[in-house]
Design an enzyme around this catalytic site. Sequence first.
Site, mmCIF file in Angstrom:
data_model
loop_
_atom_site.group_PDB
_atom_site.id
_atom_site.type_symbol
_atom_site.label_atom_id
_atom_site.label_comp_id
_atom_site.label_asym_id
_atom_site.label_seq_id
_atom_site.Cartn_x
_atom_site.Cartn_y
_atom_site.Cartn_z
ATOM 1 N N ARG A 182 60.234 44.610 40.932
ATOM 2 C CA ARG A 182 60.250 43.226 40.456
ATOM 3 C C ARG A 182 58.882 42.542 40.544
ATOM 4 O O ARG A 182 58.413 41.936 39.572
ATOM 5 C CB ARG A 182 61.272 42.401 41.267
ATOM 6 N N THR A 183 58.241 42.625 41.705
ATOM 7 C CA THR A 183 57.033 41.831 41.917
ATOM 8 C C THR A 183 55.888 42.317 41.019
ATOM 9 O O THR A 183 55.227 41.524 40.346
ATOM 10 C CB THR A 183 56.612 41.887 43.402
ATOM 11 N N LYS A 191 42.356 59.972 48.847
ATOM 12 C CA LYS A 191 41.222 60.802 49.293
ATOM 13 C C LYS A 191 40.551 60.175 50.504
ATOM 14 O O LYS A 191 39.493 60.617 50.937
ATOM 15 C CB LYS A 191 40.196 60.943 48.165
ATOM 16 N N ARG A 200 49.825 44.062 47.412
ATOM 17 C CA ARG A 200 50.950 44.371 48.318
ATOM 18 C C ARG A 200 50.483 45.480 49.246
ATOM 19 O O ARG A 200 49.911 46.475 48.798
ATOM 20 C CB ARG A 200 52.185 44.824 47.542
ATOM 21 N N HIS A 260 55.886 36.877 51.900
ATOM 22 C CA HIS A 260 55.972 37.246 50.478
ATOM 23 C C HIS A 260 56.093 35.899 49.747
ATOM 24 O O HIS A 260 57.175 35.500 49.314
ATOM 25 C CB HIS A 260 57.205 38.124 50.269
HETATM 26 N N1 CP Z 1 61.815 41.279 45.811
HETATM 27 C C1 CP Z 1 60.842 42.215 45.758
HETATM 28 O O1 CP Z 1 59.761 42.056 46.348
HETATM 29 O O2 CP Z 1 61.167 43.313 45.022
HETATM 30 P P1 CP Z 1 60.177 44.535 44.724
HETATM 31 O O3 CP Z 1 59.964 45.262 46.039
HETATM 32 O O4 CP Z 1 60.884 45.398 43.713
HETATM 33 O O5 CP Z 1 58.889 43.986 44.217
#
Ligand code: CP
Length: 310
Positions: free
Chosen positions: A62-63, A90, A112, A140
Amino acid sequence: MASVHHFDHNHILSLQDLSREDIHLILQSAESFKEISSRSIKKVPTLRGKTVINLFFEPSTRTRLSFEIAAKRMSADTFNFSASTSSAVKGESLVDTARNLMAMHPDVIVIRHAHSGTPYLLTKHIKASVINAGDGTHEHPSQGLLDLMTVKQRKGRIEGLKVAIVGDIAHSRVAHSNIVGFSKMGANVLVGGPATLIPSGIEKLGAKVGKTIDATIVDADVVMVLRIQKERQRDPLIPSFREYANQFGINKKVLTAAKPDVLVMHPGPINRGVELDPDVADSPRSAILDQVSNGVAVRMALLYLIMGGD
Ligand code: CP
């Protein structure tokens, strides 16, 4: 005359850093960007010539995709970095990776990473704006914002609502952003789950701890269900998925304690039948796919505002 709030952040690292006014402005902007996604030609020239790099060291559906869609709908150029197919395998360090990316002059890096604090480290070494797309168990922020937007849309307000967050609070960056965000916007936040997954001191972020699942969700306007994050647990903190589902899983019966019009949310991915019953996940009370749609609008607003939009 009412004063206009200006957004004064180069980076989006946590909801702790944003004021109520900042959050109002982001949600307002996201509401106006939402309309673009319903057009037949889903593109505006707002960020033409800008470059966004998605730097993902952990999996995401999603993100990552919604940041990419958000940037493309605003005509920015987007590039995806996936750790497993990069020179990180590497042994290249994060700082070296970031410096090399900077040599290509991006405007925004969306990151991320499994380690909490990584986006902060990045801001010390690069000139581009940094957006935290989830750092370890810390925060998040864009998920917290899209959750606020979803509740505001479905309930008409945030202030005064009772929001119950259930599950793996200890390992959930989503829970941490939501506790901070919803408390800041005037909701009453309760958390509940196995004692092994409720960190001590969580009250400092603004949440109360429910003694039982019923006590946590009683009269709740919103129940947010979290994924059990096996990958972040060094030692098993629950006996088994089946045991968790029996004691803490959210199903129709458990939800009778909440308000009749309770809204059920989950950031995804869902362990169906573990933390959330499929009957509830797919019911009209569920806002799970609204959350995903709003993710695009919120991320459009964030990209727009940190690149100087007003
Ligand atoms: N909600 C969320 O962060 O989903 P993803 O891990 O798929 O990005």
